[in-house]
Design an enzyme around this catalytic site. Structure first.
Site, short mmCIF file in Angstrom:
data_model
loop_
_atom_site.label_atom_id
_atom_site.label_comp_id
_atom_site.label_asym_id
_atom_site.label_seq_id
_atom_site.Cartn_x
_atom_site.Cartn_y
_atom_site.Cartn_z
N GLU A 167 0.82 -1.21 0.00
CA GLU A 167 0.00 0.00 0.00
C GLU A 167 0.86 1.27 0.00
O GLU A 167 1.59 1.53 0.96
CB GLU A 167 -0.90 0.01 1.24
CG GLU A 167 -1.76 1.26 1.38
CD GLU A 167 -2.50 1.32 2.69
OE1 GLU A 167 -3.16 2.34 2.95
OE2 GLU A 167 -2.42 0.35 3.48
N ASP A 219 -5.39 2.86 -1.53
CA ASP A 219 -6.21 3.48 -0.48
C ASP A 219 -6.63 4.86 -0.97
O ASP A 219 -5.78 5.71 -1.25
CB ASP A 219 -5.37 3.57 0.80
CG ASP A 219 -6.11 4.18 1.97
OD1 ASP A 219 -6.94 5.08 1.76
OD2 ASP A 219 -5.85 3.77 3.12
N HIS A 226 -5.07 8.12 0.64
CA HIS A 226 -3.73 8.48 0.20
C HIS A 226 -3.73 8.91 -1.27
O HIS A 226 -3.01 9.85 -1.65
CB HIS A 226 -2.78 7.30 0.41
CG HIS A 226 -2.70 6.86 1.83
ND1 HIS A 226 -2.14 7.64 2.82
CD2 HIS A 226 -3.12 5.72 2.45
CE1 HIS A 226 -2.22 7.01 3.98
NE2 HIS A 226 -2.81 5.85 3.77
N ARG A 246 -11.16 11.02 5.38
CA ARG A 246 -11.20 9.68 5.99
C ARG A 246 -12.53 9.39 6.65
O ARG A 246 -12.64 8.52 7.51
CB ARG A 246 -10.06 9.49 6.99
CG ARG A 246 -9.03 8.51 6.46
CD ARG A 246 -7.90 8.23 7.42
NE ARG A 246 -7.01 7.25 6.81
CZ ARG A 246 -5.69 7.26 6.92
NH1 ARG A 246 -5.10 8.21 7.60
NH2 ARG A 246 -4.96 6.33 6.35
N GLU A 289 -12.11 1.65 4.93
CA GLU A 289 -11.09 1.72 5.98
C GLU A 289 -11.51 2.79 6.98
O GLU A 289 -11.48 3.98 6.69
CB GLU A 289 -9.71 2.04 5.43
CG GLU A 289 -8.66 1.93 6.51
CD GLU A 289 -7.25 2.11 6.00
OE1 GLU A 289 -6.43 1.21 6.21
OE2 GLU A 289 -6.97 3.15 5.38
#
Length: 257
Positions: A121, A154, A157, A186, A215
């Site tokens: 990742e 992700d 990011h 997030r 996530e």
């Protein structure tokens, strides 16, 4: 809530009873995804050989857990420690890069022996100075040169590092093993300004058939919260985060098909 899989972040393997987890997954018709937590004591690129050893031992334990759960892969930024973001001389950077390549080749061999892959990742520049985007991770995989090496992307990011998320996903192509999603801040999927259409178009273009995993972080998990700088709740509750995120993702997928 309607989920198919649960992603388990392994902060401390000792705290996880794999047999109990497997039983509950089977009871509820669920499968698991495993991702790692790589703090400063788990660093495959460290100058301190003891930390490299600790990092490798942790990864091998996680591979055993992933195999026991028939997860198919183990994901995370296992090339280095999260939060290791420094300006270092080119010689030091190359040394650490070489350590990552060498150690991750060993990880790949161990993963393949367990019928697993690894999903590396990229992290944003504030959390890593080694692998920040798809180009970086593709270069790393090319040098590892092992079929078990793959990619985990992700959205959080990517929203920082990728000018065009669709093109980034297209570059990852068949190397993309796992996709983690969350909003630009997030938070709950659908509540921010992430370019969801671009992500869908990229995944559709490469024929992605893997898991799309939310996530989620909470300040109640002190270790992970400190690692990713979550100082406040990002939803009214974690159940609301999950259920509302799931509803959004179902509509996101169905409306486009």
């Amino acid at each position: 809530m309607g989920f198919d899989r649960i992603e388990i972040a392994v902060e401390d393997p000792v705290l996880i009873d794999i047999r109990a987890v497997k039983t509950e997954l089977d009871n509820h018709g669920l499968r698991a995804v495993l991702c790692g937590a790589f703090g400063p004591t788990r660093d495959l690129t460290s100058d301190d050989a003891a930390l490299r050893t600790t990092g490798m031992e942790y990864i091998l334990r996680c591979l055993d857990m992933a195999a026991a759960l028939e997860a198919g892969f183990f994901a995370g930024p296992m090339y280095s420690a999260v939060g290791k973001a420094r300006m270092v001389p080119p010689q030091q950077r190359q040394l650490e890069w070489s350590r990552a390549v060498e150690n991750l080749r060993t990880v790949c061999e161990q993963a393949a022996a367990r019928d697993l892959r690894i999903a590396l990742e990229p992290l944003n520049r504030f959390e890593s100075d080694l692998i920040n985007n798809v180009d970086d991770v593709l270069k790393l995989i090319a040098e590892i040169d092992h079929p078990a090496a793959g990619i985990c992307l992700d959205m959080f990011h990517m929203n920082i590092e990728e000018p065009d998320p669709e093109q980034a996903i297209r570059k990852a192509g068949k190397q993309l093993v796992h996709m983690q999603v969350a909003e630009n801040y997030r938070g709950t999927p659908g509540s921010g300004n992430a370019s969801w259409d671009k992500y869908y178009q990229g995944l559709e273009a490469i024929g992605y058939s893997g898991t799309v995993s939310i996530e989620s972080f909470t300040p109640e998990n002190k270790e992970l919260a400190a690692a990713v700088c979550i100082w406040r709740n990002l939803a009214e509750s974690q159940d609301a985060f999950a259920s509302e995120g799931h509803d959004f993702l179902r509509k996101w997928a169905i409306q486009k098909n």
